[in-house]
Design a protein around this motif. Sequence first.
Motif, PDB file in Angstrom:
ATOM      1  N   GLU A   6       1.133  -1.088  -0.024  1.00 29.27           N
ATOM      2  CA  GLU A   6       0.054  -0.440  -0.086  1.00 29.27           C
ATOM      3  C   GLU A   6       0.818   1.547   0.194  1.00 29.27           C
ATOM      4  O   GLU A   6       0.275   2.044   0.252  1.00 29.27           O
ATOM      5  N   GLU A   7       2.211   1.318   0.143  1.00 31.65           N
ATOM      6  CA  GLU A   7       3.327   2.320  -0.527  1.00 31.65           C
ATOM      7  C   GLU A   7       2.167   3.210   1.185  1.00 31.65           C
ATOM      8  O   GLU A   7       2.476   4.481   0.462  1.00 31.65           O
ATOM      9  N   ARG A   8       2.602   2.931   1.973  1.00 33.90           N
ATOM     10  CA  ARG A   8       2.073   3.581   3.780  1.00 33.90           C
ATOM     11  C   ARG A   8       4.040   3.593   4.367  1.00 33.90           C
ATOM     12  O   ARG A   8       4.373   2.585   4.738  1.00 33.90           O
ATOM     13  N   ASN A   9       3.641   5.044   5.166  1.00 28.89           N
ATOM     14  CA  ASN A   9       5.313   4.528   6.389  1.00 28.89           C
ATOM     15  C   ASN A   9       4.401   4.283   7.396  1.00 28.89           C
ATOM     16  O   ASN A   9       4.171   5.468   8.182  1.00 28.89           O
ATOM     17  N   ILE A  10       4.600   3.321   7.644  1.00 24.37           N
ATOM     18  CA  ILE A  10       4.119   2.608   8.909  1.00 24.37           C
ATOM     19  C   ILE A  10       4.965   3.204  10.372  1.00 24.37           C
ATOM     20  O   ILE A  10       4.374   2.776  11.499  1.00 24.37           O
ATOM     21  N   ALA A  11       5.980   4.452  10.043  1.00 19.72           N
ATOM     22  CA  ALA A  11       6.329   5.347  11.392  1.00 19.72           C
ATOM     23  C   ALA A  11       5.758   6.440  11.486  1.00 19.72           C
ATOM     24  O   ALA A  11       6.275   7.132  12.819  1.00 19.72           O
TER      25      ALA A  11
END
Length: 208
Positions: free
Chosen positions: A125-130
Amino acid sequence: MSASAPTIDYYFSTLSPYSYLAGLRLEELAARHGVAITYKPFDIMALFGRTGGTPPKDRHPSRQEYRLIEMERQSKRLGMPLTLKPAFWPTNAAPSSYAIIAAQKAGGGDLGALVHNTLRAVWAEERNIAEDSVVKELLSGAGFNPALADSGLLTGAEIYAQNLEEAVSAGVFGAPFYVTSDGAKFWGQDRLADLDWHLGGQVEGQGA
């Protein structure tokens, strides 16, 4: 008969593509065998340095190339979307790991879904889990209080570090890694069938 119910210690990193490719198969086989899962997110980059491994970026080019071939092959075989070079990888795995630790402690939601959705956020999903907003959305989506992203920071940091030490002591050197309460070890999502076999009692009596 065992005095206590069997368990699986599940060592994984929220950055691991192979932990993502495991999908929810661990949860399915654990439910089938009546086995509880203890989720143990840990710092895989630190683990590599402790157990003789090498971070992907530092591996020989032929190893880096084959890693991508294998990731693509496995994702196609499993029918799971996967971006070979995600926009937010590697990123800081600590915030998502702390949230998973806090959610496990709090209960009330679907922990397997939280773990898988976190991994999917990275690899599909190209999301930043930070990012705090992403972590809170993932918690909420799995039925947990999004405030755990804030309230669980201190305990999460302690247990995250502890999980790394436990991983080293248990002989873990990669992710995903599964250790059963009878001491059996399984490395990789492609060993879940072997774990299933073991839990079914089909390897009882074999030497380690």
